[in-house]
Design a protein around this motif. Structure first.
Motif, PDB file in Angstrom:
ATOM      1  N   GLN A   1      -4.170  -7.308  -8.246  1.00 55.10           N
ATOM      2  CA  GLN A   1      -3.848  -6.099  -8.902  1.00 55.10           C
ATOM      3  C   GLN A   1      -3.552  -5.451  -7.508  1.00 55.10           C
ATOM      4  OE1 GLN A   1      -6.238  -4.475 -11.981  1.00 55.10           O
ATOM      5  NE2 GLN A   1      -4.673  -3.756 -12.796  1.00 55.10           N
TER       6      GLN A   1
ATOM      7  N   CYS B   1       0.106   0.785  -4.340  1.00 56.90           N
ATOM      8  CA  CYS B   1       0.976   1.027  -3.938  1.00 56.90           C
ATOM      9  C   CYS B   1       0.334   1.528  -3.207  1.00 56.90           C
ATOM     10  CB  CYS B   1       2.257   2.247  -4.700  1.00 56.90           C
ATOM     11  SG  CYS B   1       3.803   1.954  -3.981  1.00 56.90           S
TER      12      CYS B   1
ATOM     13  N   LEU C   1       9.083   1.789  -7.068  1.00 55.19           N
ATOM     14  CA  LEU C   1       7.549   2.024  -7.045  1.00 55.19           C
ATOM     15  C   LEU C   1       6.886   4.007  -7.157  1.00 55.19           C
ATOM     16  CD1 LEU C   1       7.000  -0.164  -4.483  1.00 55.19           C
ATOM     17  CD2 LEU C   1       6.641  -0.830  -6.762  1.00 55.19           C
TER      18      LEU C   1
ATOM     19  N   TYR D   1      -0.177  -1.412 -10.253  1.00 54.83           N
ATOM     20  CA  TYR D   1       0.644  -3.023 -10.645  1.00 54.83           C
ATOM     21  C   TYR D   1       0.044  -4.201 -11.215  1.00 54.83           C
ATOM     22  CZ  TYR D   1       4.109   1.001  -9.256  1.00 54.83           C
ATOM     23  OH  TYR D   1       4.757   1.426  -9.288  1.00 54.83           O
TER      24      TYR D   1
ATOM     25  N   LEU E   1       1.093  -7.974  -9.333  1.00 60.37           N
ATOM     26  CA  LEU E   1       1.430  -8.741  -8.333  1.00 60.37           C
ATOM     27  C   LEU E   1       1.752 -10.043  -8.575  1.00 60.37           C
ATOM     28  CD1 LEU E   1       0.115  -6.520  -5.617  1.00 60.37           C
ATOM     29  CD2 LEU E   1       2.558  -5.764  -6.719  1.00 60.37           C
TER      30      LEU E   1
ATOM     31  N   TYR F   1       5.868  -9.678  -3.560  1.00 60.88           N
ATOM     32  CA  TYR F   1       4.908 -10.266  -4.434  1.00 60.88           C
ATOM     33  C   TYR F   1       6.116  -9.727  -5.497  1.00 60.88           C
ATOM     34  CZ  TYR F   1       0.499 -10.117  -2.148  1.00 60.88           C
ATOM     35  OH  TYR F   1      -0.675 -10.807  -1.728  1.00 60.88           O
TER      36      TYR F   1
ATOM     37  N   ALA G   1       6.362  -7.123  -8.404  1.00 64.55           N
ATOM     38  CA  ALA G   1       5.770  -6.489  -9.393  1.00 64.55           C
ATOM     39  C   ALA G   1       5.361  -5.544 -10.886  1.00 64.55           C
ATOM     40  CB  ALA G   1       6.012  -4.615  -8.847  1.00 64.55           C
ATOM     41  N   SER G   2       4.815  -5.528 -11.205  1.00 64.14           N
ATOM     42  CA  SER G   2       5.129  -5.484 -13.036  1.00 64.14           C
ATOM     43  C   SER G   2       3.907  -4.526 -13.753  1.00 64.14           C
ATOM     44  CB  SER G   2       4.998  -7.101 -13.336  1.00 64.14           C
ATOM     45  OG  SER G   2       4.495  -6.776 -14.688  1.00 64.14           O
ATOM     46  N   ARG G   3       4.429  -3.779 -14.365  1.00 64.09           N
ATOM     47  CA  ARG G   3       3.735  -3.206 -14.860  1.00 64.09           C
ATOM     48  C   ARG G   3       2.772  -3.798 -16.358  1.00 64.09           C
ATOM     49  NH1 ARG G   3       8.248  -0.214 -14.543  1.00 64.09           N
ATOM     50  NH2 ARG G   3       7.968   1.845 -13.304  1.00 64.09           N
TER      51      ARG G   3
ATOM     52  N   HIS H   1       7.912  -9.189 -14.745  1.00 65.87           N
ATOM     53  CA  HIS H   1       8.510  -8.107 -13.304  1.00 65.87           C
ATOM     54  C   HIS H   1       9.681  -6.879 -13.138  1.00 65.87           C
ATOM     55  CE1 HIS H   1      11.474 -10.415 -10.522  1.00 65.87           C
ATOM     56  NE2 HIS H   1      10.622 -10.984 -11.573  1.00 65.87           N
TER      57      HIS H   1
ATOM     58  N   TYR I   1       8.774  -7.296  -3.451  1.00 64.50           N
ATOM     59  CA  TYR I   1       8.632  -6.306  -2.619  1.00 64.50           C
ATOM     60  C   TYR I   1       7.627  -6.696  -1.646  1.00 64.50           C
ATOM     61  CZ  TYR I   1      10.407  -3.186  -6.082  1.00 64.50           C
ATOM     62  OH  TYR I   1      11.084  -2.194  -7.483  1.00 64.50           O
TER      63      TYR I   1
ATOM     64  N   PHE J   1       1.249  -2.835  -0.871  1.00 70.16           N
ATOM     65  CA  PHE J   1       0.707  -3.102  -1.517  1.00 70.16           C
ATOM     66  C   PHE J   1      -0.958  -3.278  -0.347  1.00 70.16           C
ATOM     67  CE2 PHE J   1       4.157  -4.359  -3.825  1.00 70.16           C
ATOM     68  CZ  PHE J   1       4.277  -3.874  -5.033  1.00 70.16           C
TER      69      PHE J   1
END
Length: 177
Positions: A3, A6, A15, A21, A23, A31, A33-35, A42, A46, A51
């Motif tokens: 985790q 950003c 972003l 996010y 990772l 990585y 990135a995903s919420r 993802h 990035y 991050f």
């Protein structure tokens, strides 16, 4: 899975600076990135300099469900026959249990059902695995012996053909060589 927060959007509109996010490693210095804590969700890859890692999120180990040897009592679909044996798992959190072939207990499930009256549990599968293997092995040996005996009987039962008339052919096969 990590985790991270950003710290630099890097010109990306996906972003948001200061947002957390999930990772997932993507190559050496990047990585995905995903919420959400799922790798398939993802929204982009990035560089790691965008991050700051907050903390490592530890994946919870998947609960291993016990497997049972079970007999079909009320077939849940036309695929199953009464008194056939399959392997079923304990119900998951959502109430569904998986059905597997008896000869492929580690294979993919062939069905998942919520109705518990379809199968009757016989015994815990780990206990019965050695019994099943020995029974299957004995059955295979018995089948082979029966086949050998049948072929011997068939050979002995054949009448001997002696001086049988040979039908004379009207035409000969063309031979070029």
């Amino acid at each position: 899975m990590f985790q991270g927060k950003c710290i630099d959007t890097g010109g990306s509109t996906n972003l948001t600076k200061g947002e957390l996010y999930y990772l997932f490693p993507h190559g050496g210095h990047a990585y995905c990135a995903s919420r959400f804590p799922r790798p398939g969700s993802h929204f982009g890859a990035y560089q790691e300099n965008h991050f700051e890692l907050v903390d490592a999120v530890v994946d919870a180990p998947a609960k291993v469900l016990n497997k049972y040897l079970a007999r079909v009592v009320k077939p849940p679909s036309h695929f199953y026959l009464i008194d056939e044996e399959y392997i079923i798992t304990e119900p998951r959190a959502d109430g569904y249990y998986s059905v597997l072939f008896k000869h492929r207990p580690d294979g993919p499930p062939i069905g998942a059902y919520k109705r518990t009256e379809c199968f009757e549990r016989i015994v815990l599968f780990e206990e019965s695995a050695t019994d099943i293997a020995s029974v299957l092995e004995a059955a295979t040996v018995n089948e082979k012996l029966e086949k050998v005996q049948e072929t011997v009987e068939m050979v002995d039962d054949m009448p001997a053909i002696m001086n049988a008339p040979v039908k004379k052919q009207k035409y000969e096969q063309l031979s070029l060589f």
